[in-house]
Motif scaffolding. Structure first.
Motif, PDB file in Angstrom:
ATOM      1  N   TYR A  36      62.306  -1.039 -80.226  1.00 28.32           N
ATOM      2  CA  TYR A  36      63.558  -0.734 -79.550  1.00 28.32           C
ATOM      3  C   TYR A  36      64.267  -2.043 -79.220  1.00 28.32           C
ATOM      4  CZ  TYR A  36      62.340   4.169 -78.819  1.00 28.32           C
ATOM      5  OH  TYR A  36      62.032   5.487 -79.003  1.00 28.32           O
ATOM      6  N   GLN A 107      55.817  -6.325 -73.391  1.00 22.88           N
ATOM      7  CA  GLN A 107      56.548  -6.914 -72.285  1.00 22.88           C
ATOM      8  C   GLN A 107      57.936  -7.389 -72.669  1.00 22.88           C
ATOM      9  OE1 GLN A 107      53.796  -7.920 -73.882  1.00 22.88           O
ATOM     10  NE2 GLN A 107      53.237 -10.009 -73.304  1.00 22.88           N
TER      11      GLN A 107
ATOM     12  N   THR B  31      62.398  17.480 -73.092  1.00 18.95           N
ATOM     13  CA  THR B  31      61.553  16.565 -72.329  1.00 18.95           C
ATOM     14  C   THR B  31      62.375  15.418 -71.759  1.00 18.95           C
ATOM     15  OG1 THR B  31      59.748  17.084 -73.867  1.00 18.95           O
ATOM     16  CG2 THR B  31      59.420  15.217 -72.386  1.00 18.95           C
ATOM     17  N   TYR B  33      62.168  11.834 -68.974  1.00 16.17           N
ATOM     18  CA  TYR B  33      61.232  10.812 -68.507  1.00 16.17           C
ATOM     19  C   TYR B  33      61.915   9.891 -67.497  1.00 16.17           C
ATOM     20  CZ  TYR B  33      59.500  11.920 -73.241  1.00 16.17           C
ATOM     21  OH  TYR B  33      59.077  12.561 -74.391  1.00 16.17           O
ATOM     22  N   TYR B  35      61.273   5.825 -66.479  1.00 19.71           N
ATOM     23  CA  TYR B  35      60.572   4.570 -66.704  1.00 19.71           C
ATOM     24  C   TYR B  35      61.050   3.558 -65.674  1.00 19.71           C
ATOM     25  CZ  TYR B  35      58.582   5.717 -71.297  1.00 19.71           C
ATOM     26  OH  TYR B  35      57.850   6.255 -72.318  1.00 19.71           O
ATOM     27  N   GLN B  37      61.477  -0.555 -65.009  1.00 17.70           N
ATOM     28  CA  GLN B  37      61.479  -1.899 -65.606  1.00 17.70           C
ATOM     29  C   GLN B  37      61.492  -2.926 -64.485  1.00 17.70           C
ATOM     30  OE1 GLN B  37      64.960  -3.251 -67.962  1.00 17.70           O
ATOM     31  NE2 GLN B  37      63.492  -3.972 -69.500  1.00 17.70           N
ATOM     32  N   LYS B  41      60.932  -7.568 -66.844  1.00 20.81           N
ATOM     33  CA  LYS B  41      61.393  -6.734 -67.950  1.00 20.81           C
ATOM     34  C   LYS B  41      60.311  -5.797 -68.491  1.00 20.81           C
ATOM     35  CE  LYS B  41      65.431  -8.822 -68.086  1.00 20.81           C
ATOM     36  NZ  LYS B  41      66.669  -8.157 -67.635  1.00 20.81           N
ATOM     37  N   PHE B  42      59.183  -5.730 -67.797  1.00 22.00           N
ATOM     38  CA  PHE B  42      58.107  -4.876 -68.270  1.00 22.00           C
ATOM     39  C   PHE B  42      58.442  -3.418 -67.978  1.00 22.00           C
ATOM     40  CE2 PHE B  42      54.095  -3.989 -69.884  1.00 22.00           C
ATOM     41  CZ  PHE B  42      53.374  -3.169 -69.037  1.00 22.00           C
ATOM     42  N   LEU B  43      58.336  -2.574 -69.006  1.00 18.04           N
ATOM     43  CA  LEU B  43      58.674  -1.155 -68.897  1.00 18.04           C
ATOM     44  C   LEU B  43      57.418  -0.303 -68.800  1.00 18.04           C
ATOM     45  CD1 LEU B  43      61.442  -0.653 -71.558  1.00 18.04           C
ATOM     46  CD2 LEU B  43      61.490   0.350 -69.297  1.00 18.04           C
ATOM     47  N   ILE B  45      56.057   3.830 -67.952  1.00 19.79           N
ATOM     48  CA  ILE B  45      56.416   5.211 -67.684  1.00 19.79           C
ATOM     49  C   ILE B  45      55.978   5.595 -66.271  1.00 19.79           C
ATOM     50  CG2 ILE B  45      54.295   6.246 -68.601  1.00 19.79           C
ATOM     51  CD1 ILE B  45      56.171   8.461 -69.772  1.00 19.79           C
ATOM     52  N   SER B  48      56.991  12.295 -66.838  1.00 20.07           N
ATOM     53  CA  SER B  48      57.700  13.052 -67.861  1.00 20.07           C
ATOM     54  C   SER B  48      57.654  14.531 -67.475  1.00 20.07           C
ATOM     55  CB  SER B  48      57.124  12.842 -69.263  1.00 20.07           C
ATOM     56  OG  SER B  48      55.931  13.580 -69.453  1.00 20.07           O
ATOM     57  N   ILE B  55      54.613  16.871 -66.782  1.00 20.53           N
ATOM     58  CA  ILE B  55      53.617  16.625 -67.823  1.00 20.53           C
ATOM     59  C   ILE B  55      52.845  15.342 -67.526  1.00 20.53           C
ATOM     60  CG2 ILE B  55      53.244  16.263 -70.291  1.00 20.53           C
ATOM     61  CD1 ILE B  55      54.252  19.048 -69.594  1.00 20.53           C
ATOM     62  N   ILE B  56      53.557  14.274 -67.206  1.00 19.06           N
ATOM     63  CA  ILE B  56      52.922  12.991 -66.920  1.00 19.06           C
ATOM     64  C   ILE B  56      53.284  12.560 -65.505  1.00 19.06           C
ATOM     65  CG2 ILE B  56      52.930  10.517 -67.447  1.00 19.06           C
ATOM     66  CD1 ILE B  56      53.383  11.176 -70.347  1.00 19.06           C
ATOM     67  N   GLU B  58      52.192   9.158 -63.711  1.00 17.92           N
ATOM     68  CA  GLU B  58      51.436   7.953 -64.047  1.00 17.92           C
ATOM     69  C   GLU B  58      51.051   7.190 -62.785  1.00 17.92           C
ATOM     70  OE1 GLU B  58      49.975   5.774 -67.492  1.00 17.92           O
ATOM     71  OE2 GLU B  58      50.608   7.790 -67.047  1.00 17.92           O
ATOM     72  N   PHE B  90      64.961   3.597 -65.622  1.00 16.57           N
ATOM     73  CA  PHE B  90      65.582   4.205 -66.794  1.00 16.57           C
ATOM     74  C   PHE B  90      65.151   5.656 -66.925  1.00 16.57           C
ATOM     75  CE2 PHE B  90      67.785   0.863 -68.943  1.00 16.57           C
ATOM     76  CZ  PHE B  90      67.135  -0.306 -68.581  1.00 16.57           C
ATOM     77  N   PHE B  97      58.071  16.832 -76.488  1.00 16.45           N
ATOM     78  CA  PHE B  97      56.970  15.911 -76.731  1.00 16.45           C
ATOM     79  C   PHE B  97      55.925  16.537 -77.656  1.00 16.45           C
ATOM     80  CE2 PHE B  97      53.305  17.642 -74.458  1.00 16.45           C
ATOM     81  CZ  PHE B  97      53.892  18.595 -73.641  1.00 16.45           C
ATOM     82  N   PHE B 105      63.770   9.501 -78.857  1.00 21.20           N
ATOM     83  CA  PHE B 105      64.043   9.158 -77.465  1.00 21.20           C
ATOM     84  C   PHE B 105      65.474   8.650 -77.310  1.00 21.20           C
ATOM     85  CE2 PHE B 105      59.860   9.456 -75.632  1.00 21.20           C
ATOM     86  CZ  PHE B 105      58.988   9.216 -76.679  1.00 21.20           C
TER      87      PHE B 105
END
Lengths: 115, 116
Positions: A36, A107, B31, B33, B35, B37, B41-43, B45, B48, B55-56, B58, B90, B97, B105
């Motif tokens: 992405y 990351q 579905t 979700y 997320y 970040q 910048k680490f994404l 989940i 969901s 469903i999820i 986390e 996000f 799913f 997505f």
């Protein structure tokens, strides 16, 4: 634990040169893998995905990626970079028995293409 | 027309407050979700939902409570906000799913939450 890693925080390339953004994975079985791109203040946009078949996957905007099972890698490539390719790139994956559509993201790698 | 829209785009609030982020999709997807970040910048989940069903989840603190009034909406309510909640959130949607990996997505543009 399942994971996706992008070993480079930043990649700098001159316009017109080939680019590679690296991704390795540790996902059970034969995973499905995705790339992405994120532009500033925008959501992620899909580039390409590997599900099965040919290890070389072609995607949007001239990007391609090669699935390498022995090296557990899925590097993103483009033969000739454009300044407009500058953005944040995410590799993501998920196991074949995915429950819930969960994507495991790397990351991110900031790609900077200079004129 | 925006496929996945989130409001607000920016949210600045103080510790201890309760806030909500709304998400709507007009793609007819089943579905949705959330997320998160983080500043690096680490994404990751968070949740969901499929057709209003969770469903999820986390291992997100229970201060975070998603609510899906219908399959086109997935809102995120956060109680007792903490400094560490500062991030970009996000929303995303996809066709069911259950057709993984033939899944498409679509992400919203994000909500930047700043807790002071």
């Amino acid at each position: 634990a399942q994971s996706v890693a992008q070993p480079e925080d930043q990649v700098n390339v001159a316009e017109g040169n080939p680019l590679t953004v690296k991704c390795t994975y540790s996902v059970s079985g034969n995973p499905y893998l995705f790339w992405y791109v994120q532009y500033p203040n925008r959501g992620l946009q899909f580039l390409l995905k590997y599900i099965t078949g040919d290890n070389l996957v072609k995607g949007s905007y001239g990007f391609e990626a090669e699935f390498n099972k022995s090296q557990t890698s899925f590097h993103l490539k483009k033969p000739s970079a454009l300044v407009s390719d500058s953005a944040l790139y995410f590799c993501a994956g998920g196991p074949r028995d995915n429950q819930g559509g969960k994507l495991i993201f790397g990351q991110g790698t900031e790609l900077s293409v200079k004129p | 027309d925006t496929a996945v829209s989130q409001t607000p785009k920016y949210l600045v609030t103080q510790m201890g407050n309760d806030k909500s982020i709304k998400c709507e999709q007009n793609l007819g997807h089943d579905t949705m979700y959330w997320y998160k970040q983080d500043s690096k910048k680490f994404l990751k989940i968070m949740f969901s939902y499929n057709n209003k069903e969770l469903i999820i989840n986390e291992t997100v603190p229970n201060r975070f409570s998603p609510k899906s009034p219908d399959k086109a909406h997935l809102n995120l309510h956060i109680n007792s906000l903490e400094l560490g909640d500062s991030a970009v959130y996000f929303c995303a949607s996809s066709n069911s799913f259950r057709v993984w990996p033939q899944i498409s997505f679509h992400f919203g543009n994000g909500t930047r939450l700043t807790v002071t």
